[in-house]
Design an enzyme around this catalytic site. Structure first.
Site, PDB file in Angstrom:
ATOM      1  N   GLU A  40       2.206   7.521   5.249  1.00 15.82           N
ATOM      2  CA  GLU A  40       1.069   6.609   5.426  1.00 15.82           C
ATOM      3  C   GLU A  40       1.435   5.408   6.283  1.00 15.82           C
ATOM      4  O   GLU A  40       0.735   4.401   6.290  1.00 15.82           O
ATOM      5  CB  GLU A  40       0.569   6.140   4.060  1.00 15.82           C
ATOM      6  CG  GLU A  40       1.493   5.206   3.311  1.00 15.82           C
ATOM      7  CD  GLU A  40       2.554   5.921   2.494  1.00 15.82           C
ATOM      8  OE1 GLU A  40       3.110   5.311   1.580  1.00 15.82           O
ATOM      9  OE2 GLU A  40       2.825   7.123   2.775  1.00 15.82           O
TER      10      GLU A  40
ATOM     11  N   ASN B 271      -3.314   9.871  -3.344  1.00 15.69           N
ATOM     12  CA  ASN B 271      -2.945  11.286  -3.356  1.00 15.69           C
ATOM     13  C   ASN B 271      -2.919  11.843  -4.778  1.00 15.69           C
ATOM     14  O   ASN B 271      -3.413  12.954  -5.045  1.00 15.69           O
ATOM     15  CB  ASN B 271      -1.578  11.487  -2.696  1.00 15.69           C
ATOM     16  CG  ASN B 271      -1.674  11.516  -1.183  1.00 15.69           C
ATOM     17  OD1 ASN B 271      -2.735  11.807  -0.631  1.00 15.69           O
ATOM     18  ND2 ASN B 271      -0.574  11.205  -0.513  1.00 15.69           N
TER      19      ASN B 271
ATOM     20  N   ASP C 203       1.232  -0.203   6.691  1.00 12.67           N
ATOM     21  CA  ASP C 203       1.318   0.832   5.671  1.00 12.67           C
ATOM     22  C   ASP C 203       0.080   0.735   4.793  1.00 12.67           C
ATOM     23  O   ASP C 203      -0.336  -0.364   4.406  1.00 12.67           O
ATOM     24  CB  ASP C 203       2.611   0.616   4.855  1.00 12.67           C
ATOM     25  CG  ASP C 203       2.841   1.723   3.836  1.00 12.67           C
ATOM     26  OD1 ASP C 203       2.084   1.781   2.846  1.00 12.67           O
ATOM     27  OD2 ASP C 203       3.785   2.494   4.033  1.00 12.67           O
TER      28      ASP C 203
ATOM     29  N   ASP D  89      -5.514  12.913   3.284  1.00  8.99           N
ATOM     30  CA  ASP D  89      -5.572  13.246   4.710  1.00  8.99           C
ATOM     31  C   ASP D  89      -6.808  12.640   5.368  1.00  8.99           C
ATOM     32  O   ASP D  89      -6.765  12.157   6.513  1.00  8.99           O
ATOM     33  CB  ASP D  89      -5.570  14.758   4.903  1.00  8.99           C
ATOM     34  CG  ASP D  89      -4.231  15.387   4.522  1.00  8.99           C
ATOM     35  OD1 ASP D  89      -3.241  14.635   4.396  1.00  8.99           O
ATOM     36  OD2 ASP D  89      -4.189  16.625   4.356  1.00  8.99           O
TER      37      ASP D  89
END
Length: 624
Positions: free
Chosen positions: A523, A487, A479, A496
């Site tokens: 993620e 974000n 992760d 992204d």
């Protein structure tokens, strides 16, 4: 209406052909006893203009004890001999008896011949075919006590040794004399001078012999080439059996060409003659059956109706067995049965062709008309075989036949192969499109990695293979640390970009072909490592962690970001009682233990237990 006309034509053609054959194979006429003896005055014949003198017609003939040439000439002049037409079989009512049904024995032929009185043009005499062995003598008319041996072929005494065909001997004599031919017959049902002897310029006969050898060699070479070509076409495209049957027909007539050229006797010696005759007769049956089956495959493009080929094939096999095992005189006496089999085959070919024409099958007219060339030549050969006059044409006709048909079938096969290649290309394109669709459905559109659904499928497959491996299976979940902050701070486009960069790095990590990397969600990523121990999985996870930590991502908005990742590892031994879901849960717990103990580290489930960790809270999971 058309079908009735075709049937009527077939019946008429079969009946007429059968009647001709039966009339030709009837008993030979009795020996004729007549007045003046046979003679040939060749003293002013145009040998110097390359003309040939054919010695056909009546000869003096005696069947019985072997006479010396001088005794034969004396008996002929005393009108003690009968007359026999040459060429012909000497079997007749005067030579056949209950104890000698095949007229085996010795026959003596005598012909009064006047040659040129000057030997300016060297002459030679050729005997195309004499059965079974023979010797030729010249007795000069001015001294009947002398006999000069001209030549011969085969054994006149002792064990029978058959003569060779197309034998030519020098004829040095001049003036009037008697040509005496002594013939010994013991092998076949027919015997004697079976082809017309010829006297001509020696150089002309030699050049003709060379030309015949060239023609025979050319026929054999072309037939061999066509047979090999059709066999190759069959290997390339096995759906069209016509190519295999054309190769079989070509082989049958290749064998016939070799036989008629006398190649077997030249290579293996005269002792092979009985076997050669048997092979020749069996080859006729093979060629006839293969021709009929070929017509079926040519017209219908497949052997949908196997009844006719099977029945005629069984008959041909039984006939071949008789030909190869029965006494040779009996075999040669039954030649008419083989000829009648060919007539029946001819009728079946006509019947097949008539049906195809009525049903408007493509190319039916071509395949039907094409048969009339070899069939006409075959009918000619049947007549020649029974009358001993004429020229055999079947081999020449069948060379034209198989060449024309091979070109036609070759084009058909080439067209079929081209169509097959187009269909294969279209099938390949469809398969690729189908695979692309499957890949699209199983791929994450952002990272290009396998998606969650594909992960479930791949894990199920790898789990089934686990029990057959040596080291079980390992699952690695990792992760991106603090991805929510990325974000929130830089926006989702930057997030992204980070996900794509991490996915590209993992895909370029030189994993094994069996390993799978999937985007599990958000993620979170997961790696399936079949046949991998926990220690090895930890090595892979550490390598990935270090590479991610060293990665700099150029994001949207001219932002350069560096991120870290935490890894959780769980393993299952071969034959373990764990379920896939339990293994996934263990890896997930190890991942969040790595996060709860500082992030940017890799932790195995066993390590987590040893460290006394508890199940991570939902708040920690939400924090990333």
């Amino acid at each position: 209406m058309h079908l009735k006309i075709a049937r009527a034509f077939l019946c008429a053609a079969t009946v007429v052909t059968a009647w001709v054959l039966l009339s030709l194979t009837g008993p030979a006429p009795a020996l004729a006893h007549s007045g003046p003896g046979p003679e040939r005055d060749l003293s002013s014949f145009g040998f110097d203009t390359r003309e040939k003198a054919r010695l056909d017609g009546d000869w003096w003939f005696h069947f019985g004890a072997r006479l010396t040439p001088q005794e034969a000439v004396a008996a002929a002049n005393a009108d003690e001999f009968g007359l026999l037409h040459v060429p012909d079989d000497w079997q007749s009512s005067e030579t056949v008896s209950e104890t000698n049904p095949h007229a085996h024995g010795t026959g003596t032929y005598v012909l009064n011949v006047t040659l040129p009185y000057s030997n300016g043009t060297p002459l030679a005499i050729t005997f195309p075919r004499v059965a079974d062995a023979y010797e030729v003598f010249w007795v000069p008319a001015n001294d009947l006590t002398k006999a000069n041996r001209i030549g011969g072929s085969g054994a006149m005494t002792g064990p029978i040794e058959a003569s060779l065909i197309h034998q030519t001997f020098a004829l040095d004599q001049i003036g009037e004399g008697y040509l005496v031919v002594q013939v010994r017959k013991e092998l076949q049902s027919y015997g004697g001078i079976l082809r017309t002897p010829v006297i001509a310029d020696a150089a002309l006969l030699q050049s003709n012999a060379h030309l015949n050898h060239i023609i025979e060699g050319t026929i054999i070479g072309i037939t061999l080439l066509v047979a090999a070509l059709n066999l190759f076409l069959f290997v390339v495209y096995r759906k069209d059996t016509a190519t295999l049957l054309l190769a079989l027909v070509s082989f049958a007539f290749l064998l016939r060409s070799v036989i008629l050229a006398g190649t077997l006797e030249m290579v293996f010696g005269p002792d092979v003659r009985p076997l050669r005759i048997r092979i020749e007769y069996a080859d006729i049956l093979l060629a006839a059956w293969a021709g009929y089956t070929l017509q079926q495959a040519l017209v219908w493009r497949c052997l949908s109706d196997l009844g006719g080929p099977l029945v005629t094939g069984v008959i041909a096999m039984l006939g071949g067995a008789v030909v190869l095992t029965a006494p040779l005189p009996f075999v040669t006496e039954q030649l008419y049965a083989i000829q009648m089999y060919c007539v029946v085959i001819f009728g079946l070919i006509l019947w097949t062709s008539a049906r195809a024409i009525i049903k408007r099958i493509p190319d039916a007219w071509f395949y039907t008309l094409g048969w009339f060339v070899p069939l006409a030549a075959g009918a000619n050969d049947i007549i020649v075989a029974n009358t001993y006059q004429g020229v055999y044409l079947a081999n020449h006709a069948f060379v034209l036949f198989i060449c024309a048909y091979s070109l036609k079938v070759g084009r058909r096969v080439t067209s079929a192969v081209s169509r097959a290649e187009v269909l294969d290309l279209e099938r390949s394109n469809l398969q690729q499109l189908h695979q692309n669709a499957l890949d699209t459905a199983s791929r994450d559109h952002l990272t290009g990695l396998l998606n969650r659904q594909a992960f479930d499928n791949e894990l199920s497959l790898a789990w089934r293979e686990k029990d057959y491996s040596d080291q079980g299976i390992s699952l690695v979940i990792f992760d991106i640390d603090h991805f929510k902050i990325v974000n929130d701070t830089y926006g989702h486009p930057a997030g992204d970009d980070v996900l794509r960069a991490v996915a590209d790095l993992v895909q370029a990590a030189n994993l094994r072909r069996a390993d799978r990397v999937c985007r599990y969600g958000g993620e979170e990523f997961v790696m399936i490592l079949p046949d991998t121990t926990c220690d090895n999985a930890k090595v892979v996870a550490e390598r990935m962690r270090n590479r991610i930590a060293a990665l700099t991502t150029e994001c949207t908005g001219n932002v350069s970001l560096r991120v870290t990742a935490s890894f959780g590892i769980a393993c299952a031994d071969p034959n373990s009682d764990l379920e896939p879901r339990e293994l996934l849960l263990r890896a997930d717990e190890a991942l969040y233990h790595a996060k709860s103990t500082g992030r940017n580290r890799s932790v195995t489930y066993v390590q987590m237990i040893e460290e006394g960790a508890e199940t991570p809270s939902d708040d920690l999971k939400a924090a990333g």
